[in-house]
Design a protein around this motif. Structure first.
Motif, PDB file in Angstrom:
ATOM      1  N   PRO A  51      -3.563   7.602 -10.738  1.00  0.00           N
ATOM      2  CA  PRO A  51      -3.446   7.333  -9.294  1.00  0.00           C
ATOM      3  C   PRO A  51      -4.595   6.471  -8.779  1.00  0.00           C
ATOM      4  CG  PRO A  51      -2.922   9.628  -9.739  1.00  0.00           C
ATOM      5  CD  PRO A  51      -3.439   9.047 -11.021  1.00  0.00           C
ATOM      6  N   TYR A  97      -3.778   2.878  -9.561  1.00  0.00           N
ATOM      7  CA  TYR A  97      -2.834   2.342  -8.577  1.00  0.00           C
ATOM      8  C   TYR A  97      -3.577   1.892  -7.316  1.00  0.00           C
ATOM      9  CZ  TYR A  97       1.818   3.284 -10.543  1.00  0.00           C
ATOM     10  OH  TYR A  97       2.980   3.239 -11.286  1.00  0.00           O
ATOM     11  N   LYS A  98      -4.584   2.660  -6.895  1.00  0.00           N
ATOM     12  CA  LYS A  98      -5.368   2.272  -5.719  1.00  0.00           C
ATOM     13  C   LYS A  98      -6.145   0.984  -5.975  1.00  0.00           C
ATOM     14  CE  LYS A  98      -6.041   6.935  -3.829  1.00  0.00           C
ATOM     15  NZ  LYS A  98      -7.042   7.978  -3.477  1.00  0.00           N
ATOM     16  N   SER A 115       0.495   3.783  -3.118  1.00  0.00           N
ATOM     17  CA  SER A 115      -0.027   5.115  -2.793  1.00  0.00           C
ATOM     18  C   SER A 115       0.869   6.223  -3.325  1.00  0.00           C
ATOM     19  CB  SER A 115      -0.185   5.264  -1.275  1.00  0.00           C
ATOM     20  OG  SER A 115       1.083   5.252  -0.628  1.00  0.00           O
ATOM     21  N   LYS A 116       2.138   5.912  -3.587  1.00  0.00           N
ATOM     22  CA  LYS A 116       3.083   6.879  -4.157  1.00  0.00           C
ATOM     23  C   LYS A 116       3.302   6.623  -5.648  1.00  0.00           C
ATOM     24  CE  LYS A 116       4.147   9.182  -0.374  1.00  0.00           C
ATOM     25  NZ  LYS A 116       5.518   9.221   0.177  1.00  0.00           N
ATOM     26  N   GLN A 117       2.380   5.872  -6.276  1.00  0.00           N
ATOM     27  CA  GLN A 117       2.481   5.530  -7.699  1.00  0.00           C
ATOM     28  C   GLN A 117       3.849   4.907  -8.012  1.00  0.00           C
ATOM     29  OE1 GLN A 117       1.341   9.015  -6.957  1.00  0.00           O
ATOM     30  NE2 GLN A 117      -0.515   7.815  -6.611  1.00  0.00           N
ATOM     31  N   GLY A 140      -4.020  -1.825  -5.633  1.00  0.00           N
ATOM     32  CA  GLY A 140      -3.823  -2.063  -4.208  1.00  0.00           C
ATOM     33  C   GLY A 140      -4.938  -2.905  -3.618  1.00  0.00           C
ATOM     34  N   PHE A 184       0.822  -1.203   0.000  1.00  0.00           N
ATOM     35  CA  PHE A 184       0.000   0.000   0.000  1.00  0.00           C
ATOM     36  C   PHE A 184       0.862   1.261   0.000  1.00  0.00           C
ATOM     37  CE2 PHE A 184      -3.763  -2.536   1.002  1.00  0.00           C
ATOM     38  CZ  PHE A 184      -4.737  -1.833   0.314  1.00  0.00           C
ATOM     39  N   CYS A 185       1.989   1.235   0.714  1.00  0.00           N
ATOM     40  CA  CYS A 185       2.912   2.384   0.671  1.00  0.00           C
ATOM     41  C   CYS A 185       3.443   2.583  -0.748  1.00  0.00           C
ATOM     42  CB  CYS A 185       4.073   2.160   1.645  1.00  0.00           C
ATOM     43  SG  CYS A 185       3.648   2.324   3.380  1.00  0.00           S
TER      44      CYS A 185
END
Length: 494
Positions: A89, A92-93, A24-26, A96, A20-21
């Motif tokens: 973005p 990306y989520k 979350s920063k793509q 995740g 997730f880290c």
């Protein structure tokens, strides 16, 4: 047993937190293949279509010469859009979310396996079980920018079904068929590999008549569920989809193999650990003596035939050409689940039957764990020392606002903007726009190269490479460092 379950879930929690880290920063930057699969999530929202103006090759596969998603499955794009992937973005989520489901279900599978073991688990078993979530986390990152990220979800759910439902009931066949239908609409090749694996397992578990009935029910369910979703969610004509997939297969699947295996696997860190895991799975399966029972001729033919078909599918779609190894990663949850079961149930003896699989299991888990740790270090370096996603986005937006033409970008930069003006360029020879934005990550370059017909107008390349204890662990910083070029003179004709 309680210590083993705690170790599995503690390791799973650590992997989920890091994933997730990252996302979350793509991070990490997408691989080249993402240009074929992520843009259709965004483009065509108003009419519900899946279009891809970013990938120049899309028109070559489409039977009508349009930039439409007719060259692959579409369920990743359909689910991604409905889960909020209207921006990169956002995508990306969504990935995740896939990672979270895959990790939790996989940990549940390991827990079910361990719960069946009587008595406490030894220290060496707990150590190996702790590495399994790290391994699947690493292998998930290897395909996070491809449809196999969603295939991993269907695969772990299927593992849970095969483990949880000990009896081969009609309900088990129906659930299996639904998941195979989902897989087929996500990645057709992955569905062939997983489907052939399920057929092989059924051949070794069931008598011929029961196996035929069970597989027939599963196949009918897969076709019906897939058809319902296809005709309810795919916006283009069925014939166009079939023709587009065949056109794509002619170039991407039926091409001849590549011989330089060693160099490829050393360069492609996302595949490290996969082949030792595959070999370990073969050995574990073989040492379980699958032909130990007295068989009649029909049982023997079914078992041998299903095994040969599965092995042939693995060879043709994944092993024959190293660049297609991502197809084999669709089987990673099955291989890791089989490995976990072997770790829990095997007897610790100084025998060839134990030590040979243990060697390959150890090699695979160590490689996967080290590469996952390497990703943690690379992420820390990129986040602390490299160009951020937002800064690179600002630079690309300036180019888009300045130019009246489209803007060419490296494939790994397609996520910087959802503008239909950007075009992904895999090679310098494909550049034809006024501006070109070159990514440093994955290039192996420490300084921008000279490009004929273009001048360098901005350079944020870094010569500082990630190291640990003085040892270089990557050639580039792993961040969004870039160089911008502008075409000289009038528009060039290529």
């Amino acid at each position: 047993m309680k210590k083993g379950i705690f170790a599995i879930w503690a390791s799973t929690a650590v992997v989920i937190i890091f994933l997730f880290c990252f996302l979350s920063k793509q991070w990490p930057l997408v691989c080249t293949d993402a240009v074929a699969y992520w843009p259709p999530i965004i483009h065509g929202n108003e009419r519900g279509e899946f279009n891809n103006p970013t990938w120049k090759a899309a028109v070559f596969y489409d039977p009508q010469g349009l930039p439409r998603l007719t060259y692959h499955g579409f369920l990743l794009q359909w689910i991604g859009r409905h889960l909020g992937g209207q921006t990169y973005p956002g995508i990306y989520k969504v990935i995740g979310y896939f990672a979270f489901v895959a990790m939790v279900v996989f940990a549940t599978c390991l827990t079910m396996i361990l719960a069946r073991k009587k008595g406490p688990s030894s220290g060496w078993r707990i150590a190996y079980l702790t590495c399994l979530p790290l391994a699947i986390g690493h292998l998930f990152l290897g395909v996070f920018s491809r449809p196999e990220s969603l295939v991993m979800v269907w695969a772990v759910l299927l593992c849970a079904v095969l483990i949880g439902e000990t009896d081969w009931t009609p309900r088990k066949a129906v659930i299996t068929g639904v998941l195979l239908g989902f897989c087929g609409l996500t990645s057709p090749v992955s569905s062939i590999l997983i489907g052939s694996l399920v057929a092989m397992i059924a051949a070794f578990k069931l008598p011929p008549v029961q196996m035929s009935n069970w597989l027939f029910l599963a196949a009918c369910t897969a076709l019906s569920s897939g058809a319902m979703i296809f005709f309810g969610g795919y916006p283009f004509d069925f014939r166009d989809w079939v023709c587009g997939n065949l056109n794509h297969a002619q170039r991407a699947v039926w091409s001849s193999g590549v011989a330089d295996y060693a160099v490829y696997f050393l360069k492609e860190t996302r595949h490290i650990g996969l082949y030792p895991l595959f070999l370990a799975s073969i050995l574990i399966f073989s040492f379980n003596r699958p032909f130990k029972d007295s068989l009649n001729i029909s049982q023997f033919i079914l078992r041998v035939g299903s095994l040969v078909f599965f092995a042939g599918a693995c060879w043709y779609f994944a092993i024959r050409e190293p660049a297609r190894t991502y197809n084999l990663q669709a089987l990673a949850p099955f291989m890791l689940t089989l490995t976990g079961n072997w770790i829990v149930t095997s007897k610790r003896e100084i025998t060839l039957k134990f030590l040979t699989p243990l060697f390959f299991v150890s090699l695979a888990l160590i490689a996967c764990s080290l590469v996952f740790a390497r990703n943690v270090i690379l992420f820390h370096h990129a986040d602390g020392h490299g160009i951020s996603y937002s800064k690179a986005t600002e630079a690309l937006t300036h180019c888009l606002d300045t130019s009246k033409e489209s803007v060419d970008v490296s494939m790994q930069f397609i996520t910087l903007s959802s503008s239909p003006k950007i075009r992904g360029a895999a090679m310098v020879s494909q550049i034809e726009s006024e501006y070109f934005m070159l990514a440093q990550t994955y290039s192996g370059l420490t300084s921008p190269p000279n490009i004929a017909g273009y001048e360098l107008v901005y350079d944020s390349f870094s010569q500082e490479v990630p190291r640990i204890l003085g040892v270089k662990i990557a050639n580039t910083p792993g961040s969004y460092n870039f160089a911008i070029y502008r075409r000289l003179g009038k528009k060039m004709h290529r």
